[in-house]
Structure formats: structure tokens, C-alpha cells
Design a protein around this motif. Sequence first.
Motif, PDB file in Angstrom:
ATOM      1  N   SER A  24       6.559   0.209  27.090  1.00 53.67           N
ATOM      2  CA  SER A  24       5.193  -0.287  26.970  1.00 53.67           C
ATOM      3  C   SER A  24       5.156  -1.728  26.466  1.00 53.67           C
ATOM      4  O   SER A  24       4.168  -2.428  26.660  1.00 53.67           O
ATOM      5  CB  SER A  24       4.397   0.603  25.997  1.00 53.67           C
ATOM      6  OG  SER A  24       4.808   0.378  24.656  1.00 53.67           O
ATOM      7  N   GLY A  25       6.237  -2.172  25.819  1.00 53.61           N
ATOM      8  CA  GLY A  25       6.266  -3.526  25.274  1.00 53.61           C
ATOM      9  C   GLY A  25       5.453  -3.688  24.020  1.00 53.61           C
ATOM     10  O   GLY A  25       5.312  -4.792  23.483  1.00 53.61           O
ATOM     11  N   VAL A  26       4.896  -2.611  23.526  1.00 50.47           N
ATOM     12  CA  VAL A  26       4.070  -2.652  22.323  1.00 50.47           C
ATOM     13  C   VAL A  26       4.940  -2.360  21.110  1.00 50.47           C
ATOM     14  O   VAL A  26       5.774  -1.450  21.128  1.00 50.47           O
ATOM     15  CB  VAL A  26       2.922  -1.624  22.406  1.00 50.47           C
ATOM     16  CG1 VAL A  26       2.116  -1.613  21.115  1.00 50.47           C
ATOM     17  CG2 VAL A  26       2.029  -1.943  23.596  1.00 50.47           C
ATOM     18  N   ARG A  27       4.727  -3.156  20.059  1.00 50.24           N
ATOM     19  CA  ARG A  27       5.489  -2.960  18.823  1.00 50.24           C
ATOM     20  C   ARG A  27       4.549  -2.783  17.641  1.00 50.24           C
ATOM     21  O   ARG A  27       3.593  -3.548  17.492  1.00 50.24           O
ATOM     22  CB  ARG A  27       6.415  -4.155  18.570  1.00 50.24           C
ATOM     23  CG  ARG A  27       7.320  -3.960  17.353  1.00 50.24           C
ATOM     24  CD  ARG A  27       8.104  -5.212  17.027  1.00 50.24           C
ATOM     25  NE  ARG A  27       8.989  -4.999  15.877  1.00 50.24           N
ATOM     26  CZ  ARG A  27       9.573  -5.966  15.185  1.00 50.24           C
ATOM     27  NH1 ARG A  27       9.371  -7.226  15.534  1.00 50.24           N
ATOM     28  NH2 ARG A  27      10.352  -5.681  14.166  1.00 50.24           N
ATOM     29  N   LEU A  28       4.807  -1.765  16.830  1.00 51.06           N
ATOM     30  CA  LEU A  28       4.043  -1.529  15.608  1.00 51.06           C
ATOM     31  C   LEU A  28       4.951  -1.827  14.420  1.00 51.06           C
ATOM     32  O   LEU A  28       6.052  -1.284  14.316  1.00 51.06           O
ATOM     33  CB  LEU A  28       3.542  -0.083  15.569  1.00 51.06           C
ATOM     34  CG  LEU A  28       2.513   0.284  14.491  1.00 51.06           C
ATOM     35  CD1 LEU A  28       1.732   1.526  14.930  1.00 51.06           C
ATOM     36  CD2 LEU A  28       3.142   0.566  13.140  1.00 51.06           C
ATOM     37  N   ARG A  29       4.471  -2.688  13.524  1.00 50.96           N
ATOM     38  CA  ARG A  29       5.258  -3.051  12.343  1.00 50.96           C
ATOM     39  C   ARG A  29       4.487  -2.733  11.063  1.00 50.96           C
ATOM     40  O   ARG A  29       3.264  -2.914  11.005  1.00 50.96           O
ATOM     41  CB  ARG A  29       5.610  -4.535  12.368  1.00 50.96           C
ATOM     42  CG  ARG A  29       6.641  -4.912  13.429  1.00 50.96           C
ATOM     43  CD  ARG A  29       6.876  -6.407  13.443  1.00 50.96           C
ATOM     44  NE  ARG A  29       5.677  -7.126  13.892  1.00 50.96           N
ATOM     45  CZ  ARG A  29       5.475  -8.427  13.689  1.00 50.96           C
ATOM     46  NH1 ARG A  29       6.359  -9.144  13.019  1.00 50.96           N
ATOM     47  NH2 ARG A  29       4.388  -9.003  14.151  1.00 50.96           N
ATOM     48  N   ILE A  30       5.216  -2.264  10.057  1.00 51.84           N
ATOM     49  CA  ILE A  30       4.680  -2.049   8.715  1.00 51.84           C
ATOM     50  C   ILE A  30       5.400  -3.022   7.795  1.00 51.84           C
ATOM     51  O   ILE A  30       6.623  -2.924   7.621  1.00 51.84           O
ATOM     52  CB  ILE A  30       4.883  -0.589   8.255  1.00 51.84           C
ATOM     53  CG1 ILE A  30       4.155   0.364   9.207  1.00 51.84           C
ATOM     54  CG2 ILE A  30       4.397  -0.405   6.820  1.00 51.84           C
ATOM     55  CD1 ILE A  30       4.400   1.835   8.912  1.00 51.84           C
ATOM     56  N   LEU A  31       4.654  -3.960   7.233  1.00 45.28           N
ATOM     57  CA  LEU A  31       5.249  -5.063   6.478  1.00 45.28           C
ATOM     58  C   LEU A  31       4.808  -5.017   5.011  1.00 45.28           C
ATOM     59  O   LEU A  31       3.687  -4.576   4.716  1.00 45.28           O
ATOM     60  CB  LEU A  31       4.835  -6.402   7.103  1.00 45.28           C
ATOM     61  CG  LEU A  31       5.170  -6.581   8.590  1.00 45.28           C
ATOM     62  CD1 LEU A  31       4.496  -7.831   9.131  1.00 45.28           C
ATOM     63  CD2 LEU A  31       6.676  -6.670   8.774  1.00 45.28           C
ATOM     64  N   PRO A  32       5.640  -5.470   4.076  1.00 46.50           N
ATOM     65  CA  PRO A  32       6.951  -6.094   4.302  1.00 46.50           C
ATOM     66  C   PRO A  32       8.071  -5.111   4.563  1.00 46.50           C
ATOM     67  O   PRO A  32       9.189  -5.512   4.880  1.00 46.50           O
ATOM     68  CB  PRO A  32       7.184  -6.843   2.989  1.00 46.50           C
ATOM     69  CG  PRO A  32       6.481  -6.035   1.955  1.00 46.50           C
ATOM     70  CD  PRO A  32       5.252  -5.506   2.640  1.00 46.50           C
ATOM     71  N   SER A  33       7.812  -3.802   4.413  1.00 49.09           N
ATOM     72  CA  SER A  33       8.861  -2.821   4.623  1.00 49.09           C
ATOM     73  C   SER A  33       8.227  -1.490   4.989  1.00 49.09           C
ATOM     74  O   SER A  33       7.096  -1.187   4.604  1.00 49.09           O
ATOM     75  CB  SER A  33       9.699  -2.665   3.340  1.00 49.09           C
ATOM     76  OG  SER A  33      10.593  -1.595   3.444  1.00 49.09           O
ATOM     77  N   THR A  34       8.987  -0.664   5.713  1.00 48.82           N
ATOM     78  CA  THR A  34       8.506   0.683   6.013  1.00 48.82           C
ATOM     79  C   THR A  34       8.643   1.605   4.812  1.00 48.82           C
ATOM     80  O   THR A  34       8.108   2.711   4.811  1.00 48.82           O
ATOM     81  CB  THR A  34       9.293   1.283   7.185  1.00 48.82           C
ATOM     82  OG1 THR A  34      10.692   1.256   6.876  1.00 48.82           O
ATOM     83  CG2 THR A  34       9.035   0.502   8.466  1.00 48.82           C
ATOM     84  N   SER A  35       9.354   1.162   3.765  1.00 47.19           N
ATOM     85  CA  SER A  35       9.527   1.948   2.551  1.00 47.19           C
ATOM     86  C   SER A  35       9.048   1.131   1.366  1.00 47.19           C
ATOM     87  O   SER A  35       9.451  -0.013   1.191  1.00 47.19           O
ATOM     88  CB  SER A  35      11.004   2.337   2.370  1.00 47.19           C
ATOM     89  OG  SER A  35      11.165   3.158   1.239  1.00 47.19           O
ATOM     90  N   CYS A  36       8.149   1.706   0.565  1.00 46.33           N
ATOM     91  CA  CYS A  36       7.548   0.937  -0.524  1.00 46.33           C
ATOM     92  C   CYS A  36       7.082   1.860  -1.631  1.00 46.33           C
ATOM     93  O   CYS A  36       7.130   3.088  -1.508  1.00 46.33           O
ATOM     94  CB  CYS A  36       6.371   0.110   0.001  1.00 46.33           C
ATOM     95  SG  CYS A  36       4.986   1.122   0.607  1.00 46.33           S
ATOM     96  N   SER A  37       6.615   1.269  -2.722  1.00 51.53           N
ATOM     97  CA  SER A  37       5.995   2.046  -3.788  1.00 51.53           C
ATOM     98  C   SER A  37       4.619   2.512  -3.331  1.00 51.53           C
ATOM     99  O   SER A  37       3.919   1.810  -2.596  1.00 51.53           O
ATOM    100  CB  SER A  37       5.854   1.193  -5.047  1.00 51.53           C
ATOM    101  OG  SER A  37       5.092   1.859  -6.030  1.00 51.53           O
ATOM    102  N   TYR A  38       4.204   3.685  -3.798  1.00 51.08           N
ATOM    103  CA  TYR A  38       2.908   4.216  -3.393  1.00 51.08           C
ATOM    104  C   TYR A  38       1.759   3.315  -3.842  1.00 51.08           C
ATOM    105  O   TYR A  38       0.706   3.271  -3.208  1.00 51.08           O
ATOM    106  CB  TYR A  38       2.700   5.634  -3.951  1.00 51.08           C
ATOM    107  CG  TYR A  38       1.678   6.407  -3.165  1.00 51.08           C
ATOM    108  CD1 TYR A  38       2.072   7.244  -2.130  1.00 51.08           C
ATOM    109  CD2 TYR A  38       0.319   6.277  -3.412  1.00 51.08           C
ATOM    110  CE1 TYR A  38       1.142   7.936  -1.373  1.00 51.08           C
ATOM    111  CE2 TYR A  38      -0.630   6.962  -2.656  1.00 51.08           C
ATOM    112  CZ  TYR A  38      -0.207   7.787  -1.638  1.00 51.08           C
ATOM    113  OH  TYR A  38      -1.130   8.446  -0.882  1.00 51.08           O
ATOM    114  N   GLU A  39       1.936   2.589  -4.915  1.00 52.16           N
ATOM    115  CA  GLU A  39       0.872   1.736  -5.437  1.00 52.16           C
ATOM    116  C   GLU A  39       0.749   0.414  -4.682  1.00 52.16           C
ATOM    117  O   GLU A  39      -0.188  -0.355  -4.933  1.00 52.16           O
ATOM    118  CB  GLU A  39       1.108   1.447  -6.919  1.00 52.16           C
ATOM    119  CG  GLU A  39       2.367   0.637  -7.186  1.00 52.16           C
ATOM    120  CD  GLU A  39       2.700   0.541  -8.660  1.00 52.16           C
ATOM    121  OE1 GLU A  39       1.773   0.396  -9.471  1.00 52.16           O
ATOM    122  OE2 GLU A  39       3.894   0.599  -9.002  1.00 52.16           O
TER     123      GLU A  39
END
Length: 448
Positions: A24-39
Motif C-alpha cells: 500500500s505504500g502507507v506507513r504508520l509511525r509512533i514517535l519518538p518510540s513505539t515503547s514509552c512510559s504510560y505518562e
Amino acid sequence: MALLLRRFSKVMQRNALIKTYSDSGVRLRILPSTSCSYEDPVQIKVSGLTPRQHVEMRSHLKDDKGVVFKAAATYQADGSGEVDLSRHSSLVGSYTGVEPMGLFWSMKPDVPHSKVVKRDGSTPLHVHIEACSGGETLAKETNERHFASHGVRRVPVSDGRIRGTLFIPPGEGPFPGIIDLYTLGGILCEPRAALLASNGFVTLALALYGYQDMPKKIEKLELEYFEEALTFLQKLPQVKKTGVGIVSISKSGELALSMASLLPNVKATAWINGNIANVIFPLHYKDIVFPPLTVSMERITVTPSGVLDIRDALEDPMLKENHASVMPIERASCNFLFVVSEDDRNWNSAYYAEQASNILKAHGKTNYEVVSYPKAGHFLEVPYMPHYPSGIHAAVGQAVAFGGEPKAHADAQVDAWRRVLEFFKKHLDCDNGPFKSLLEPKRQLKDE
């Protein structure tokens, strides 16, 4: 052979999905990281879309009881074929407008009157994000949200009568100590305690009753139990001996006030939508008994959605005949933070905070502050936790309203958490030793 075929089929299906997303050429990003503090907030960006294309952003998580929480919002890509939740507005869905964390706080359960249950604060919640169009998933990613940062230790506690979970920050310490009190029911709520430990506090999430081998039903509470918990925490080598903090919410509010008023070594008390008088069970301490406030059933109403509104059910604690139920907070030497939701439908916490302030002021005290949120509801949780507008009340046995408008409530949770942290950092001797380094921005748990 059949098992091998099933495994092969699953691999092929997964590969087909991966191929579909990449094609599809579509990209989804979660920034700055896919792993983080809940707060911590994250930035969600989708690229590779057709300019002005409409895309539905979806989120979901499954809690420890298997309840699924979901949200969805429709966006229109900009001229570059990008959707950025920190810049672009949701057109319709679970929320509208520019809401970078809307996919998190606006999630609703598939089982009515449910709140997110997370029993083990040392493990993360996984929030799955998808970008969809025309009924097809174009791209997806998972945000791993941690309550306990790297190095925080989770230690189950079974010491004498004490039951709970201890969270210890990384390093040698000693650290400031906090007792975390939650509300009714035989559960232990660990996320807040784990997050406090991630911010440099040794935190004991303390069970009230009905947990593990504790009695499932009780007729009274004894303050000696909480006194034992204070002693246990203060004796830990990782905890500073300069006094502890208490954080409470709902029913545990008056328990926190009673500890601050009658027990030694309490230095700071954060009270969130609590009461200033004892409720439900008699509270005993030595030869003192605090009777519970009585309930006026005629003041209970039914909301248009069919749940009970119990906000005004309790008798006024300031009436002369109810003074024996009121906590003697004028005796306390600690600092107080009263956090109030003005749309609290569980009870009139704004009135209780006002009366607490009046009592302290009348005794010449200035050791308190009040923070109020006009459109927030009863359960002010950690930042970005889904709103909990109604639920089965442990004392009532039926669904009751807890109040709050989702957006205003979400903003209140973020601001209240910041204020609670600042309050404890200010009043729990946090300006020296290893704690100082923990005040710096936390390292992301995993790189993008």
C-alpha cells in the motif's frame, strides 16, 4: 501433520498481511518510540496516503479481564498525503479536533461500565493503532506503554497483616516513600504505584481488604493496619526516614486523612476526590471509633442513561450530629493536596475539599492547596487512561454515574498527575541524593 499445516497457514496469512501493508505504500509511525512510559504522550503520523484521502484511525487494547477498549476517528490527509494527529483535526469519531492522544483517552469498553484493569504494574499495556480506508487496513503499529520504567523492581508484600505490592526505583537509594491507597473492592491497583516508582519514589500499593488471603467481607476497618504499613515502609533500607507520603482516591481519601491526623511520620498527603468523613465501615483506632455517615436513599436519582446518581446520597458531614465521623485533620502536621473534580457524581468531593480547607484555615493552618477541575469526573487516573464515566459501585452493587466529560477529564488527568508529582517532590525531601537524577527526562524504553 495437521498442527504443522495450521502453523504454515498462519505464517502465510501473516506474510500476506505484511505484503498488503507494504504494497500500500502507507506507513504508520509512533514517535519518538513505539515503547514509552504510560505518562508520556506520543506522536502518531501516517504517510504515503493519497492527497486529501480520508483515513480512519483506530485504536484498541485488551485489559487483564479480557475487556476490549476501542476508539476511532476519521482524518483527511494533507496535500502531501500525510496525517499527523498532533497537527490535523479529527473530522468525526470518538473525538473531534486536534487531539494528539485522542485515540488513547477516548477509548470505550465493549462491556458496559468497565474500567481498564491492570493487575501487574510491572508489565505494559499494548495499544494497537491502525490506519484504515475502505474497510481495509493500510498500516498498523503497537504502542507499548509501561508503568514501570527500566530497573524498577516489583516486590509482592506479605508481612504480618500487610498485603500489597512494593515498587522500588533503580539505584541504591534511599528514596522518598509513598503509600498508595485505592478504593473499595478486593483488587490491588498497581499502575499508579509503578509510575510513582518510575519517578523516584519507593511506593507501596496497599490492599484494603478482599485481596489474596484477606477477608472478602469486613464489618470495620482498623487504622492499626495502616499504621503497620507505615512502619513497614519506613523500616525499608531503600526508604528515607524523613517521613512518607500518601496518595489516595475515593473511599481511601478519608483513610489517608485519618493516617495524616493520627499517625506519626506522614509528611505529605495527596487526596483525590475523597471524603473528609468516614463512610461505609466504622473506622477503629485504639479507643476511638469513627462511625460511617448515613445514607439518604431518597436523594438517589436515576440518570437518563439508566444508572444511579448517588452524588448527594450521604448526609452532610458538617452537621453537628455527624461530627464524630469527620477526620480530625486539624491535628495533622503534614502538607495536603486536595484534587477535586467538580462533576464528580460519586459524591460531592468539591464540597468536602472546601470544608477541609475551612477546618484547616480555622486552626491557623496554611499547609494545604486545592486544585479543581470543572468538567472532570470521579476517577482521576494516570494520564491518558480511558475515561470511566460509570461503573458497578462496590458498596451499592449497581451501576452508578461517576461523571466527567471525556476531553475535559483527560486534560484533568494529565494536569493532576503533574501536580501530584510536583507536590511529593516538594514535600518529601527530594532535592538530594539519587532522586535528583531521576527528575531528568526519562530515557525511552526502546528506540524507534
